[in-house]
Design an enzyme around this catalytic site. Sequence first.
Site, short mmCIF file in Angstrom:
data_model
loop_
_atom_site.label_atom_id
_atom_site.label_comp_id
_atom_site.label_asym_id
_atom_site.label_seq_id
_atom_site.Cartn_x
_atom_site.Cartn_y
_atom_site.Cartn_z
N ASP A 101 0.86 -1.17 0.00
CA ASP A 101 0.00 0.00 0.00
C ASP A 101 0.91 1.24 0.00
O ASP A 101 2.11 1.14 0.29
CB ASP A 101 -0.90 -0.03 1.24
CG ASP A 101 -1.78 1.18 1.37
OD1 ASP A 101 -2.31 1.65 0.34
OD2 ASP A 101 -1.93 1.67 2.50
N LEU A 102 0.34 2.39 -0.31
CA LEU A 102 1.13 3.62 -0.37
C LEU A 102 0.92 4.49 0.87
O LEU A 102 1.79 4.58 1.74
CB LEU A 102 0.78 4.41 -1.63
CG LEU A 102 1.51 5.74 -1.83
CD1 LEU A 102 3.01 5.53 -1.94
CD2 LEU A 102 0.96 6.45 -3.07
N ASP A 103 -0.26 5.11 0.99
CA ASP A 103 -0.53 6.03 2.09
C ASP A 103 -0.60 5.28 3.41
O ASP A 103 -1.37 4.33 3.56
CB ASP A 103 -1.86 6.76 1.84
CG ASP A 103 -1.79 7.66 0.63
OD1 ASP A 103 -1.17 8.74 0.72
OD2 ASP A 103 -2.36 7.29 -0.41
N THR A 107 -2.74 1.01 -4.57
CA THR A 107 -3.13 2.21 -3.86
C THR A 107 -4.42 2.80 -4.39
O THR A 107 -4.76 2.64 -5.57
CB THR A 107 -2.01 3.27 -3.94
OG1 THR A 107 -2.44 4.48 -3.33
CG2 THR A 107 -1.62 3.56 -5.38
N LYS A 157 -10.67 -0.45 -2.54
CA LYS A 157 -10.64 -1.00 -1.19
C LYS A 157 -11.83 -0.44 -0.41
O LYS A 157 -12.17 0.73 -0.58
CB LYS A 157 -9.33 -0.59 -0.49
CG LYS A 157 -8.07 -1.03 -1.20
CD LYS A 157 -6.84 -0.47 -0.49
CE LYS A 157 -5.58 -0.75 -1.27
NZ LYS A 157 -4.37 -0.18 -0.64
N ASP A 190 -1.65 -0.72 6.09
CA ASP A 190 -1.76 -0.04 7.39
C ASP A 190 -3.20 0.15 7.84
O ASP A 190 -3.43 0.46 9.01
CB ASP A 190 -1.11 1.34 7.32
CG ASP A 190 -1.97 2.34 6.56
OD1 ASP A 190 -2.35 3.37 7.15
OD2 ASP A 190 -2.25 2.09 5.38
#
Length: 244
Positions: free
Chosen positions: A15-17, A112, A145, A170
């Site tokens: 994932d990114l953020d 993402t 998501k 996260d």
Amino acid sequence: MASGPVPVFAGVLFDLDGVLIDSTEAILSLWRGLAAEHDRALSASAIRDDVLGCSPEHSVSALFGDLDPDTREEILRRVRVAETDLAFVEVPGAREILATLGGAGVRLALVTGASARRARRVVAHLGVAAAFDAMVTWGETARGKPAPDCYLLAARRLGLAPADCLVVEDAPSGVRAASSAGAVTVGVGDAPALRAAGATWTAPDLAALSVARAAGAVELRLAGAPIASLSTVAGPATLSGTRA
């Protein structure tokens, strides 16, 4: 996962953020501002379940589902405009773990809810674009998501079965997406919430994860203990999903 042989995975999906960058304040500022314009506030549960780690379409539906379609579409349009330039800071250890995994030939994907423009801006800033074999960004799947579609697509782009992929997430919504896709997840952050969502392992932060070579294999370690053995392929990675 029970003690025993270290499981083997053929790819790692990030994932990114919240995993590679911290953009939480910018994201919350955007959604809180939109909510305030429509005389509503975001509860802690709404932030956890319907904002962080979720697709903008999911967030608009969950937070503004009582509004008329034109108003919801206008909110989504404003999110599209604002999100490309959201402020962020690099998460400590992000560059190092991606460079090490990519340099070792482990297949990597970025998955993402960010737009392609923002995702590419971030990986260019971090200097890790070459580490990724594939990217899945906002709008590439019918559902974002917490639906599993993005992780299913990422696995397909890597040429792997979802069960052969290890996901680093996260947000509970992202963990649910990965688990529903059939992948195994390392949750970074709030351990109880991430485990409740289906994470197999949890780490307090990305810095708790490390990469090491042992007996000719590449291992992902959590607090120094191996949790996964990672298969490798020859050649440097590219964003197109091929290796030179």
